[in-house]
Design a protein around this motif. Structure first.
Motif, short mmCIF file in Angstrom:
data_model
loop_
_atom_site.label_atom_id
_atom_site.label_comp_id
_atom_site.label_asym_id
_atom_site.label_seq_id
_atom_site.Cartn_x
_atom_site.Cartn_y
_atom_site.Cartn_z
N ASP A 9 0.81 -1.21 0.00
CA ASP A 9 0.00 0.00 0.00
C ASP A 9 0.84 1.27 0.00
N GLU A 10 2.15 1.13 -0.09
CA GLU A 10 3.03 2.30 -0.04
C GLU A 10 3.33 2.81 -1.44
N ASN A 11 3.37 4.12 -1.57
CA ASN A 11 3.76 4.72 -2.86
C ASN A 11 5.23 4.45 -3.13
N GLY A 12 5.55 4.24 -4.39
CA GLY A 12 6.94 3.99 -4.79
C GLY A 12 7.09 4.25 -6.27
N ARG A 13 8.31 4.21 -6.75
CA ARG A 13 8.58 4.46 -8.17
C ARG A 13 7.81 3.48 -9.05
N SER A 14 7.41 3.95 -10.23
CA SER A 14 6.75 3.08 -11.21
C SER A 14 7.84 2.48 -12.10
N ASP A 15 8.32 1.31 -11.72
CA ASP A 15 9.41 0.69 -12.46
C ASP A 15 8.94 -0.12 -13.66
N VAL A 16 7.65 -0.42 -13.72
CA VAL A 16 7.06 -1.05 -14.90
C VAL A 16 5.89 -0.18 -15.34
N ILE A 17 5.89 0.24 -16.60
CA ILE A 17 4.80 1.07 -17.12
C ILE A 17 4.36 0.50 -18.46
N MET A 18 3.17 -0.07 -18.49
CA MET A 18 2.61 -0.62 -19.71
C MET A 18 1.16 -0.17 -19.84
N ILE A 19 0.74 0.05 -21.08
CA ILE A 19 -0.67 0.32 -21.35
C ILE A 19 -1.23 -0.88 -22.10
N ALA A 20 -2.20 -1.54 -21.49
CA ALA A 20 -2.88 -2.66 -22.15
C ALA A 20 -4.14 -2.11 -22.81
N THR A 21 -4.19 -2.15 -24.14
CA THR A 21 -5.36 -1.71 -24.89
C THR A 21 -6.14 -2.95 -25.27
N VAL A 22 -7.36 -3.07 -24.77
CA VAL A 22 -8.15 -4.29 -24.92
C VAL A 22 -9.39 -4.00 -25.76
N ASN A 23 -9.56 -4.78 -26.82
CA ASN A 23 -10.79 -4.67 -27.62
C ASN A 23 -11.50 -6.02 -27.58
N PRO A 24 -12.58 -6.14 -26.78
CA PRO A 24 -13.27 -7.42 -26.62
C PRO A 24 -13.94 -7.90 -27.91
N LYS A 25 -14.30 -6.98 -28.80
CA LYS A 25 -14.98 -7.38 -30.04
C LYS A 25 -14.01 -8.05 -31.02
N THR A 26 -12.80 -7.52 -31.11
CA THR A 26 -11.82 -8.09 -32.05
C THR A 26 -10.88 -9.07 -31.35
N HIS A 27 -11.04 -9.20 -30.03
CA HIS A 27 -10.22 -10.11 -29.23
C HIS A 27 -8.73 -9.79 -29.38
N THR A 28 -8.44 -8.49 -29.32
CA THR A 28 -7.06 -8.02 -29.47
C THR A 28 -6.60 -7.31 -28.21
N ILE A 29 -5.38 -7.61 -27.78
CA ILE A 29 -4.76 -6.90 -26.66
C ILE A 29 -3.41 -6.37 -27.13
N LEU A 30 -3.24 -5.07 -27.04
CA LEU A 30 -1.97 -4.43 -27.39
C LEU A 30 -1.28 -3.99 -26.10
N LEU A 31 -0.04 -4.45 -25.90
CA LEU A 31 0.77 -4.01 -24.76
C LEU A 31 1.76 -2.96 -25.25
N THR A 32 1.60 -1.73 -24.78
CA THR A 32 2.52 -0.64 -25.14
C THR A 32 3.36 -0.31 -23.91
N SER A 33 4.67 -0.48 -24.03
CA SER A 33 5.56 -0.25 -22.90
C SER A 33 6.25 1.10 -22.99
N VAL A 34 6.42 1.72 -21.81
CA VAL A 34 7.15 2.99 -21.71
C VAL A 34 8.34 2.74 -20.78
N PRO A 35 9.58 2.87 -21.26
CA PRO A 35 10.74 2.66 -20.40
C PRO A 35 10.71 3.57 -19.18
N ARG A 36 11.19 3.07 -18.06
CA ARG A 36 11.12 3.80 -16.79
C ARG A 36 11.90 5.11 -16.82
#
Length: 497
Positions: free
Chosen positions: A243-270
């Motif tokens: 529950d403690e705040n800390g650096r975001s050492d992993v940053i990914m955006i998961a874009t999910v489209n349930p209709k096309t059954h596609t998941i895109l993982l977009t990563s941003v380096p720390r």
């Protein structure tokens, strides 16, 4: 009726009652979890009722001889045990989901008074009259420490500094005998080459904590099983608890489209060098340039707002992963497999001495998986390769967690997950997604992308000093935005060139 028959009759009735109770317990937990679609729930209920009825009739009326009676009793006991175990596992799942979706209203910040290892100060009682340095930015934490010590008659002579570098220089040059730091800043200090031995040449003589408001909230879609959405996955680097705040050492955006059954993982380096954005009350340095990893110190909401500003997108949900607790989850799963590409074998890991990986598939335990996900110095690509490693570890966890063999350690896995993840997605939304998966059994297409940039040494607001960063290649930032929007629109990110 003789006594033996009476005993047999009573035993049969008692077993029948136990059978009904255990079956009811199982059905109750299934209904309470609310993940089974009606097409599965109705047959399951009918099947359980019919099975109970058959065995009750067999127990009480139709099993007359000793052999048939024993067989019937053994089978009934087996069904009772199986029902109780099934109900128990489902209840653990419900508990884990409740914990994961119960986003705390407040996050914890831990603050320490630190002296040099060589100092004669051994405990808080010896702090009276001692000089102490603190960060002007960490005024809330410093006030908390000074107030608590003052209530015990311990008064420190405080000097405030505008940057972490200035604070540390004053400490090591002897201008102040002690310093007050937020423990979430410890990793930042260790990242500074001049202070890489900070842990070994200092010690904590007093520590306390305080709560800050958690502003993270969902921007929910109307129907999570048909509408596309974005999820920020943030791997938090904390030492004082999930529950403690800390650096975001992993940053990914998961874009999910349930209709096309596609998941895109977009990563941003720390180390991506970005303009920080946050809401009022987050406490960030709004508009300042810094590594994106530092945004997590002010909470997941600051990371979310910064990513939204960087990519020009809306993030609907956040998914926070406690990095240190991932080790427990990997161990509970029996380890994870990662594939090391040719040329990327290494026996040098900063976080774990003696650990090495070879080309091809490597099976890693929790401690090894964490070291693999954190390493960057062994690779010429540095933070880029670390981001790829992090994706591998997360995908390895998903792969192991979906294997049938997971049932052998299911309860421990559920307990670990409850203390490893949190999300702003609601319990109902998660169960709707599970129902959707069971109903339609879609095959999801996984796509990946990572923004890129060039290395440099630039001023970082949180440090108040220059540090190694990755200056964004804006063409890759635009590409990431276009790929995300393509998946949201029902297309494939691979069509965007």
């Amino acid at each position: 009726m003789n006594n033996e028959s009476k005993v047999s009759k009573v035993l049969s009735i008692l077993l029948s009652v136990v059978l009904v109770v255990s079956s009811f317990y199982l059905l109750y937990q299934v209904i309470r979890l609310n993940v089974l679609p009606s097409k599965f729930l109705f047959p399951l209920t009918i099947g359980v009722v019919v099975l109970d009825a058959i065995f009750i009739l067999l127990l009480i009326y139709f099993s007359k001889n000793v052999v048939s009676k024993i067989v019937c009793i053994v089978l009934t006991l087996f069904i009772c045990v199986a029902s109780c175990m099934g109900g128990y596992y489902i209840s653990k799942t419900q508990g884990a989901l409740s914990n994961i979706t119960n986003v705390a209203k407040h996050a914890k910040n831990t603050v320490s008074v630190i002296v040099k290892e060589s100092s004669s100060i051994k405990n808080k009682s010896q702090l009276n009259g001692v000089s102490v340095g603190s960060l002007r930015l960490n005024e809330q934490g410093s006030k908390k420490v000074l107030k608590e010590l003052s209530s015990e008659g311990i008064v420190l002579n405080q000097t405030e500094y505008d940057s972490m570098t200035a604070l540390l220089e004053a400490f090591y040059n002897g201008e102040v005998d002690s310093i007050i730091i937020n423990e979430s800043s410890r990793s930042q200090i260790l990242d500074m080459e001049a202070y890489s031995n900070f842990d070994s040449n200092t010690r904590v003589v007093y520590q306390t904590s305080y709560k800050v408001k958690n502003n993270d909230s969902a921007t929910s879609v109307s129907d999570i099983t048909s509408k596309p959405f974005n999820v920020l996955i943030s791997g938090s680097d904390t030492r004082g608890g999930f529950d403690e705040n800390g650096r975001s050492d992993v940053i990914m955006i998961a874009t999910v489209n349930p209709k096309t059954h596609t998941i895109l993982l977009t990563s941003v380096p720390r180390d991506f060098y970005v303009t920080t954005a946050c809401d009022a009350g987050d406490g960030c340095m709004q508009g300042a340039l810094d590594k994106i990893t530092h945004t997590g110190i002010h909470g997941t909401n600051t990371t979310k707002r910064t990513v939204e500003q960087l990519l020009g997108i809306e993030i609907n949900y956040t998914f926070k992963v406690g990095f240190d607790t991932v080790t427990d989850l990997v161990d509970a799963l029996g380890g994870v497999d990662v594939n090391v590409e040719p040329g990327y074998a290494t026996n040098s890991f900063a976080a774990l001495s003696g650990f090495s990986v070879h080309e091809g598939v490597n099976h890693l335990n929790g401690e090894q998986a964490l070291a693999f996900a954190r390493e960057r110095y062994s690779y010429t690509e540095g933070d880029r390769q670390r981001t790829k490693n992090q994706q591998q570890v997360l995908m390895g966890i998903v792969k192991e967690a979906t294997k049938p063999s997971v049932i052998t350690n299911y309860a421990a896995i559920m307990d670990t997950m409850a203390n490893t993840f949190s999300t702003t997605m609601s319990n109902a939304e998660i169960t709707d997604l599970i129902k959707y998966q069971l109903n339609n059994n879609p095959t999801w297409k996984m796509e990946q992308y990572m923004v890129d940039g060039t290395g440099d040494t630039l001023m970082c607001a949180e440090l108040g000093d220059a540090a190694s960063v990755m200056v964004p290649d804006q063409s890759t930032v635009k590409m990431a935005k276009d790929k995300i929007n393509a998946v949201l629109a029902g297309k494939s990110s691979e069509d965007v060139k």
